[in-house]
Design a protein around this motif. Structure first.
Motif, PDB file in Angstrom:
ATOM      1  N   SER A  34      11.888   2.503 -27.670  1.00 10.28           N
ATOM      2  CA  SER A  34      11.182   2.050 -26.426  1.00 10.28           C
ATOM      3  C   SER A  34      12.373   1.749 -25.707  1.00 10.28           C
ATOM      4  CB  SER A  34       9.629   1.656 -26.768  1.00 10.28           C
ATOM      5  OG  SER A  34       9.712   2.683 -27.786  1.00 10.28           O
ATOM      6  N   ILE A  35      12.861   0.781 -25.795  1.00  6.94           N
ATOM      7  CA  ILE A  35      13.101  -0.289 -24.820  1.00  6.94           C
ATOM      8  C   ILE A  35      14.466   1.067 -24.226  1.00  6.94           C
ATOM      9  CG2 ILE A  35      15.281  -2.278 -24.722  1.00  6.94           C
ATOM     10  CD1 ILE A  35      13.663  -4.127 -26.487  1.00  6.94           C
ATOM     11  N   ILE A  36      15.076   0.766 -24.716  1.00  7.37           N
ATOM     12  CA  ILE A  36      16.556   1.738 -24.399  1.00  7.37           C
ATOM     13  C   ILE A  36      15.884   3.284 -23.351  1.00  7.37           C
ATOM     14  CG2 ILE A  36      17.810   3.137 -25.777  1.00  7.37           C
ATOM     15  CD1 ILE A  36      18.377   0.626 -27.708  1.00  7.37           C
ATOM     16  N   VAL A  37      15.064   3.873 -24.095  1.00 12.24           N
ATOM     17  CA  VAL A  37      14.562   5.087 -23.819  1.00 12.24           C
ATOM     18  C   VAL A  37      13.680   4.411 -22.327  1.00 12.24           C
ATOM     19  CG1 VAL A  37      12.456   7.149 -23.749  1.00 12.24           C
ATOM     20  CG2 VAL A  37      14.142   6.637 -25.559  1.00 12.24           C
ATOM     21  N   GLY A  38      13.161   3.274 -22.239  1.00 14.78           N
ATOM     22  CA  GLY A  38      12.601   3.034 -20.841  1.00 14.78           C
ATOM     23  C   GLY A  38      13.758   2.985 -20.107  1.00 14.78           C
ATOM     24  N   ILE A  39      14.654   2.628 -20.174  1.00 14.58           N
ATOM     25  CA  ILE A  39      16.104   1.702 -19.010  1.00 14.58           C
ATOM     26  C   ILE A  39      16.983   3.035 -18.314  1.00 14.58           C
ATOM     27  CG2 ILE A  39      18.679   0.451 -19.389  1.00 14.58           C
ATOM     28  CD1 ILE A  39      16.689  -1.831 -21.466  1.00 14.58           C
ATOM     29  N   ILE A  40      16.950   3.947 -20.380  1.00 12.64           N
ATOM     30  CA  ILE A  40      17.735   4.917 -19.126  1.00 12.64           C
ATOM     31  C   ILE A  40      16.742   5.841 -18.967  1.00 12.64           C
ATOM     32  CG2 ILE A  40      18.656   7.284 -20.544  1.00 12.64           C
ATOM     33  CD1 ILE A  40      19.883   6.333 -23.081  1.00 12.64           C
ATOM     34  N   GLY A  41      15.592   6.155 -18.842  1.00 13.26           N
ATOM     35  CA  GLY A  41      14.479   6.660 -18.563  1.00 13.26           C
ATOM     36  C   GLY A  41      14.295   6.252 -16.775  1.00 13.26           C
ATOM     37  N   ALA A  42      15.000   5.266 -16.682  1.00 15.28           N
ATOM     38  CA  ALA A  42      14.618   4.290 -15.207  1.00 15.28           C
ATOM     39  C   ALA A  42      15.933   4.941 -14.262  1.00 15.28           C
ATOM     40  CB  ALA A  42      14.575   2.834 -14.783  1.00 15.28           C
ATOM     41  N   TYR A  43      17.109   5.102 -14.641  1.00 15.53           N
ATOM     42  CA  TYR A  43      17.974   5.345 -14.511  1.00 15.53           C
ATOM     43  C   TYR A  43      18.318   6.804 -14.010  1.00 15.53           C
ATOM     44  CZ  TYR A  43      21.266   1.184 -15.197  1.00 15.53           C
ATOM     45  OH  TYR A  43      21.121  -0.100 -15.107  1.00 15.53           O
ATOM     46  N   ILE A  44      17.443   7.984 -15.246  1.00 16.98           N
ATOM     47  CA  ILE A  44      17.051   9.154 -15.039  1.00 16.98           C
ATOM     48  C   ILE A  44      15.940   9.119 -13.480  1.00 16.98           C
ATOM     49  CG2 ILE A  44      15.844  11.418 -16.359  1.00 16.98           C
ATOM     50  CD1 ILE A  44      17.435  10.786 -18.624  1.00 16.98           C
ATOM     51  N   GLY A  45      14.643   8.317 -14.153  1.00 10.68           N
ATOM     52  CA  GLY A  45      14.100   8.311 -12.653  1.00 10.68           C
ATOM     53  C   GLY A  45      14.402   8.433 -11.116  1.00 10.68           C
ATOM     54  N   ILE A  46      15.147   7.296 -11.073  1.00 14.34           N
ATOM     55  CA  ILE A  46      16.139   6.770 -10.133  1.00 14.34           C
ATOM     56  C   ILE A  46      16.986   8.243  -9.502  1.00 14.34           C
ATOM     57  CG2 ILE A  46      17.917   5.353  -8.917  1.00 14.34           C
ATOM     58  CD1 ILE A  46      14.986   4.781  -8.795  1.00 14.34           C
ATOM     59  N   TRP A  47      17.270   9.116 -10.909  1.00 11.03           N
ATOM     60  CA  TRP A  47      18.799   9.364 -10.075  1.00 11.03           C
ATOM     61  C   TRP A  47      17.023  10.793  -9.479  1.00 11.03           C
ATOM     62  CZ3 TRP A  47      19.012  14.745 -11.964  1.00 11.03           C
ATOM     63  CH2 TRP A  47      19.900  15.572 -12.061  1.00 11.03           C
ATOM     64  N   VAL A  48      16.727  11.569 -10.423  1.00 15.47           N
ATOM     65  CA  VAL A  48      16.163  12.221  -9.677  1.00 15.47           C
ATOM     66  C   VAL A  48      15.633  12.492  -8.625  1.00 15.47           C
ATOM     67  CG1 VAL A  48      13.708  13.605  -9.991  1.00 15.47           C
ATOM     68  CG2 VAL A  48      15.506  12.688 -12.098  1.00 15.47           C
ATOM     69  N   ALA A  49      14.396  10.485  -8.561  1.00 14.87           N
ATOM     70  CA  ALA A  49      14.147  10.777  -6.824  1.00 14.87           C
ATOM     71  C   ALA A  49      15.443  10.746  -5.977  1.00 14.87           C
ATOM     72  CB  ALA A  49      13.272   8.850  -6.524  1.00 14.87           C
ATOM     73  N   ASN A  50      16.515  10.307  -6.217  1.00 13.46           N
ATOM     74  CA  ASN A  50      17.956  10.183  -4.987  1.00 13.46           C
ATOM     75  C   ASN A  50      17.952  11.554  -5.157  1.00 13.46           C
ATOM     76  OD1 ASN A  50      17.836   7.319  -4.971  1.00 13.46           O
ATOM     77  ND2 ASN A  50      19.275   7.304  -6.229  1.00 13.46           N
ATOM     78  N   GLU A  51      17.895  12.561  -5.852  1.00 18.12           N
ATOM     79  CA  GLU A  51      18.281  13.792  -5.289  1.00 18.12           C
ATOM     80  C   GLU A  51      17.171  14.574  -4.724  1.00 18.12           C
ATOM     81  OE1 GLU A  51      20.364  15.620  -6.488  1.00 18.12           O
ATOM     82  OE2 GLU A  51      21.405  13.547  -6.854  1.00 18.12           O
ATOM     83  N   PHE A  52      16.205  14.371  -4.778  1.00 20.39           N
ATOM     84  CA  PHE A  52      15.070  14.816  -4.035  1.00 20.39           C
ATOM     85  C   PHE A  52      14.899  15.168  -3.228  1.00 20.39           C
ATOM     86  CE2 PHE A  52      14.364  17.062  -8.290  1.00 20.39           C
ATOM     87  CZ  PHE A  52      14.945  18.382  -8.260  1.00 20.39           C
ATOM     88  N   SER A  53      14.857  13.762  -2.529  1.00 20.13           N
ATOM     89  CA  SER A  53      15.255  12.238  -1.378  1.00 20.13           C
ATOM     90  C   SER A  53      12.891  12.043  -1.502  1.00 20.13           C
ATOM     91  CB  SER A  53      15.139  13.311   0.068  1.00 20.13           C
ATOM     92  OG  SER A  53      16.361  13.303  -0.476  1.00 20.13           O
ATOM     93  N   LEU A  54      12.952  11.626  -2.912  1.00 19.36           N
ATOM     94  CA  LEU A  54      11.724  11.368  -2.879  1.00 19.36           C
ATOM     95  C   LEU A  54      11.011   9.292  -3.074  1.00 19.36           C
ATOM     96  CD1 LEU A  54      11.057  13.500  -6.293  1.00 19.36           C
ATOM     97  CD2 LEU A  54       9.352  13.866  -3.883  1.00 19.36           C
ATOM     98  N   PRO A  55      10.245   9.044  -2.544  1.00 19.36           N
ATOM     99  CA  PRO A  55      10.158   7.469  -1.954  1.00 19.36           C
ATOM    100  C   PRO A  55       9.865   7.194  -4.027  1.00 19.36           C
ATOM    101  CG  PRO A  55       8.048   8.606  -1.502  1.00 19.36           C
ATOM    102  CD  PRO A  55       9.315   9.781  -2.127  1.00 19.36           C
ATOM    103  N   VAL A  56      10.856   5.514  -3.645  1.00 14.60           N
ATOM    104  CA  VAL A  56      10.388   4.901  -5.314  1.00 14.60           C
ATOM    105  C   VAL A  56       8.910   4.871  -5.329  1.00 14.60           C
ATOM    106  CG1 VAL A  56      11.668   3.124  -6.150  1.00 14.60           C
ATOM    107  CG2 VAL A  56      13.010   4.451  -5.081  1.00 14.60           C
ATOM    108  N   LEU A  57       8.055   4.857  -5.910  1.00 18.08           N
ATOM    109  CA  LEU A  57       7.065   3.651  -6.085  1.00 18.08           C
ATOM    110  C   LEU A  57       6.842   3.026  -6.887  1.00 18.08           C
ATOM    111  CD1 LEU A  57       4.831   7.653  -6.336  1.00 18.08           C
ATOM    112  CD2 LEU A  57       5.641   6.396  -4.686  1.00 18.08           C
ATOM    113  N   TYR A  58       5.828   1.579  -6.864  1.00 20.54           N
ATOM    114  CA  TYR A  58       5.608   1.167  -7.519  1.00 20.54           C
ATOM    115  C   TYR A  58       7.454  -0.085  -8.360  1.00 20.54           C
ATOM    116  CZ  TYR A  58       2.739  -2.469 -10.151  1.00 20.54           C
ATOM    117  OH  TYR A  58       2.213  -3.335 -10.704  1.00 20.54           O
TER     118      TYR A  58
END
Length: 94
Positions: A34-58
Motif C-alpha cells: 500500500s505504501i508503494i502503491v501510494g507513492i507511485i499513485g502520487a506520481y501518476i496523479g500529479i502526471w495526470v493533473a499536469n497533462e490535463f491542466s487540472l489544479p492540485v487539490l489538498y
C-alpha cells in the motif's frame, strides 16, 4: 527530512494507497505494498493533473515537500486497476 517526517509521509502514502486499492476493489498486498502503491499513485496523479491542466487539490506539506492527497488516491486507483488488469491477463480464466 527528519525520521518523523519520513514516517509520517509513509503512513500517509499507505493510507492513500489503501483507499485507491479499495476504490478499485483490488488489493495487491499488505501495508508495504500500500505504501508503494501510494507513492507511485502520487506520481501518476500529479502526471495526470499536469497533462490535463487540472489544479492540485489538498496537499500536505511534509518536511517542506508537498504530498498531493487527492491525486495520490486517484493515481493509486489507476495504478491498482492496471495491476488488476495485468494480473487477470497473466492468470487467464483459471
Amino acid at each position: 527530512m527528519s525520521l518523523l517526517e519520513l514516517i509520517l509521509l509513509l503512513v500517509i502514502a499507505a493510507i492513500c494507497g489503501s483507499v485507491g486499492q479499495t476504490l478499485v476493489g483490488y488489493s495487491a498486498g499488505g501495508c508495504l505494498i500500500s505504501i508503494i502503491v501510494g507513492i507511485i499513485g502520487a506520481y501518476i496523479g500529479i502526471w495526470v493533473a499536469n497533462e490535463f491542466s487540472l489544479p492540485v487539490l489538498y496537499t500536505l506539506n511534509i518536511g517542506g515537500k508537498p504530498f498531493p492527497i487527492i491525486w495520490s488516491i486517484i493515481g493509486s486507483a489507476i495504478f491498482a486497476a492496471v495491476l488488476a488488469l495485468i494480473n487477470k491477463l497473466l492468470r487467464g480464466n483459471r
